[in-house]
Design a protein around this motif. Structure first.
Motif, mmCIF file in Angstrom:
data_model
loop_
_atom_site.group_PDB
_atom_site.id
_atom_site.type_symbol
_atom_site.label_atom_id
_atom_site.label_comp_id
_atom_site.label_asym_id
_atom_site.label_seq_id
_atom_site.Cartn_x
_atom_site.Cartn_y
_atom_site.Cartn_z
ATOM 1 N N LEU A 177 6.892 4.325 2.352
ATOM 2 C CA LEU A 177 6.524 3.030 1.771
ATOM 3 C C LEU A 177 7.595 1.984 2.023
ATOM 4 O O LEU A 177 7.274 0.829 2.362
ATOM 5 N N ASP A 178 8.853 2.355 1.878
ATOM 6 C CA ASP A 178 9.940 1.407 2.125
ATOM 7 C C ASP A 178 9.923 0.913 3.571
ATOM 8 O O ASP A 178 10.052 -0.294 3.816
ATOM 9 N N GLY A 179 9.757 1.837 4.523
ATOM 10 C CA GLY A 179 9.721 1.437 5.928
ATOM 11 C C GLY A 179 8.515 0.580 6.252
ATOM 12 O O GLY A 179 8.618 -0.389 7.023
ATOM 13 N N GLY A 195 6.126 -14.115 1.452
ATOM 14 C CA GLY A 195 6.059 -12.885 0.665
ATOM 15 C C GLY A 195 7.424 -12.229 0.583
ATOM 16 O O GLY A 195 8.269 -12.408 1.470
ATOM 17 N N THR A 196 7.646 -11.470 -0.470
ATOM 18 C CA THR A 196 8.916 -10.767 -0.660
ATOM 19 C C THR A 196 8.665 -9.284 -0.850
ATOM 20 O O THR A 196 7.531 -8.854 -1.109
ATOM 21 N N TYR A 197 9.729 -8.524 -0.718
ATOM 22 C CA TYR A 197 9.632 -7.078 -0.903
ATOM 23 C C TYR A 197 9.124 -6.768 -2.305
ATOM 24 O O TYR A 197 8.239 -5.922 -2.484
ATOM 25 N N GLU A 198 9.662 -7.452 -3.300
ATOM 26 C CA GLU A 198 9.290 -7.182 -4.688
ATOM 27 C C GLU A 198 7.804 -7.456 -4.931
ATOM 28 O O GLU A 198 7.103 -6.650 -5.563
ATOM 29 N N GLY A 199 7.320 -8.603 -4.431
ATOM 30 C CA GLY A 199 5.914 -8.946 -4.644
ATOM 31 C C GLY A 199 4.973 -7.962 -3.966
ATOM 32 O O GLY A 199 3.950 -7.555 -4.539
ATOM 33 N N ILE A 200 5.314 -7.554 -2.749
ATOM 34 C CA ILE A 200 4.460 -6.602 -2.027
ATOM 35 C C ILE A 200 4.478 -5.249 -2.718
ATOM 36 O O ILE A 200 3.428 -4.638 -2.952
ATOM 37 N N HIS A 201 5.678 -4.764 -3.055
ATOM 38 C CA HIS A 201 5.795 -3.445 -3.680
ATOM 39 C C HIS A 201 5.065 -3.408 -5.027
ATOM 40 O O HIS A 201 4.363 -2.431 -5.348
ATOM 41 N N ARG A 206 0.237 -1.212 -8.015
ATOM 42 C CA ARG A 206 -0.912 -1.427 -8.885
ATOM 43 C C ARG A 206 -2.223 -1.056 -8.200
ATOM 44 O O ARG A 206 -3.121 -0.456 -8.803
ATOM 45 N N GLU A 207 -2.353 -1.359 -6.918
ATOM 46 C CA GLU A 207 -3.620 -1.182 -6.220
ATOM 47 C C GLU A 207 -3.839 0.251 -5.731
ATOM 48 O O GLU A 207 -4.958 0.763 -5.777
ATOM 49 N N SER A 208 -2.773 0.923 -5.229
ATOM 50 C CA SER A 208 -3.000 2.236 -4.602
ATOM 51 C C SER A 208 -1.943 3.270 -4.953
ATOM 52 O O SER A 208 -2.028 4.410 -4.464
ATOM 53 N N SER A 209 -0.942 2.892 -5.720
ATOM 54 C CA SER A 209 0.180 3.787 -6.046
ATOM 55 C C SER A 209 0.917 4.260 -4.796
ATOM 56 O O SER A 209 1.548 5.313 -4.796
ATOM 57 N N GLY A 210 0.810 3.483 -3.723
ATOM 58 C CA GLY A 210 1.538 3.800 -2.493
ATOM 59 C C GLY A 210 0.821 4.758 -1.567
ATOM 60 O O GLY A 210 1.425 5.262 -0.613
ATOM 61 N N ASN A 211 -0.482 4.998 -1.791
ATOM 62 C CA ASN A 211 -1.264 5.911 -0.942
ATOM 63 C C ASN A 211 -2.000 5.097 0.128
ATOM 64 O O ASN A 211 -2.944 4.354 -0.189
ATOM 65 N N GLY A 230 -6.858 1.291 1.624
ATOM 66 C CA GLY A 230 -5.460 1.155 2.024
ATOM 67 C C GLY A 230 -4.526 0.785 0.899
ATOM 68 O O GLY A 230 -4.883 0.769 -0.284
ATOM 69 N N LEU A 231 -3.280 0.485 1.287
ATOM 70 C CA LEU A 231 -2.225 0.224 0.321
ATOM 71 C C LEU A 231 -2.547 -0.932 -0.617
ATOM 72 O O LEU A 231 -2.283 -0.868 -1.814
ATOM 73 N N LEU A 232 -3.114 -2.018 -0.073
ATOM 74 C CA LEU A 232 -3.399 -3.200 -0.890
ATOM 75 C C LEU A 232 -4.898 -3.408 -1.097
ATOM 76 O O LEU A 232 -5.326 -4.512 -1.436
ATOM 77 N N GLN A 233 -5.682 -2.321 -0.895
ATOM 78 C CA GLN A 233 -7.116 -2.325 -1.199
ATOM 79 C C GLN A 233 -7.820 -3.554 -0.613
ATOM 80 O O GLN A 233 -8.332 -4.434 -1.308
ATOM 81 N N VAL A 234 -7.840 -3.583 0.697
ATOM 82 C CA VAL A 234 -8.470 -4.669 1.448
ATOM 83 C C VAL A 234 -9.843 -4.199 1.920
ATOM 84 O O VAL A 234 -10.001 -3.062 2.367
#
Length: 279
Positions: A177-179, A195-201, A206-211, A230-234
């Motif tokens: 996830l970090d990479g 966008g920032t790292y904090e906002g994306i993370h 919230r959307e996928s728990s990093g899956n 996906g990660l941000l449920q698109v």
């Protein structure tokens, strides 16, 4: 008194006419005298004479080595000490030479590795230059995107994007996830997407728990046949509209999913940082 002195006295006193028994006695006396003289001659200088024991037998005299034998023993010991010192010196010298050889070998190996690394860097730089030149040639052959076949701003940006894509491909990001977030941020910076790292993370958790393979099969989008993925449920239509060139055209690809979602959020909310709920 020597043997010859005794015989001479017998000769002077008429011993030449003595009987056989007398001759034998004289010879015996001479022999005894000579033996005593010889024994006295062989005794070391300064050595005390043996004192007879009360029983009549001579006491044992102290035994000492003759001067020449003592000198030889001392010379032998000195020679052995010299050999030991010589052997020790040779051993220490051999150890020092071995250490020097090992250090020299290590130094040469380091120089060889440095030369190999330098060569690899030169070859990589040459490949990058060649890629840019080929891209420029292809664009020039097509007449470019500027008016009248002249190069314009879009030509320059296209070449820059091609070069940055190549550089991004050469960069190494961990497959986690970090990479994924850091690689997406590099692409977003290139494309001018905020966008920032904090906002994306925060939104990913919230959307996928990093899956990256997460899928929603129960909400309204799923009922309409376009589930969020996906990660941000698109959803697929959103991904198609906001996909960014240079990323994989795959909704499940982590980096492509993040970049497309952030591109959409920038269009709708100004930045992914401004999203705090379903979007």
């Amino acid at each position: 008194m020597s043997v010859f002195r005794v015989l001479e006295q017998f000769r002077v006193s008429g011993a030449a006419r003595m009987t056989g028994t007398h001759r034998f006695s004289a010879i015996g006396v001479a022999a005894a005298t000579g033996a005593a003289t010889l024994a006295l001659g062989l005794a070391p200088a300064g050595a005390e004479q043996a004192t007879p024991s009360p029983g009549g037998k001579p006491a044992s005299a102290p035994v000492s080595l003759p001067g020449e034998q003592a000198a030889q023993a001392e010379e032998l010991a000195t020679g052995q000490g010299g050999l030991r010192a010589q052997f020790s010196g040779s051993y220490q010298q051999a150890q020092a030479e071995a250490r020097e050889a090992a250090a020299e070998k290590e130094r040469r190996a380091g120089e060889k590795a440095a030369r190999a690394e330098e060569k690899a860097e030169r070859e990589a730089a040459a490949d990058r230059d060649s890629t840019r030149e080929r891209a420029a040639d292809r664009s020039h052959d097509r007449g470019g995107w500027g008016d009248g076949g002249n190069w314009g701003e879009r030509d320059r940006k296209s070449l820059e994007r091609a070069y940055e894509r190549e550089q991004r491909g050469a960069a190494s990001y961990p497959d986690n996830l970090d990479g994924w977030i850091r690689e997406a941020l590099a692409i977003m910076e290139r494309e001018g997407i905020p966008g920032t790292y904090e906002g994306i993370h925060r939104n990913i958790m919230r959307e996928s728990s990093g899956n990256p393979r997460a899928i929603n099969n129960w909400d309204v989008n799923a009922r309409n046949g376009v589930p969020s993925k996906g990660l941000l449920q698109v959803i697929q239509p959103t991904f198609d509209a906001y996909h960014v060139e240079g990323t994989k055209y795959d909704l499940y690809d982590p980096v492509a999913n993040i970049v497309a979602a952030c591109n959409y959020a920038a269009d709708r909310y100004g930045s992914m940082d401004n999203v705090d709920s379903a979007y």
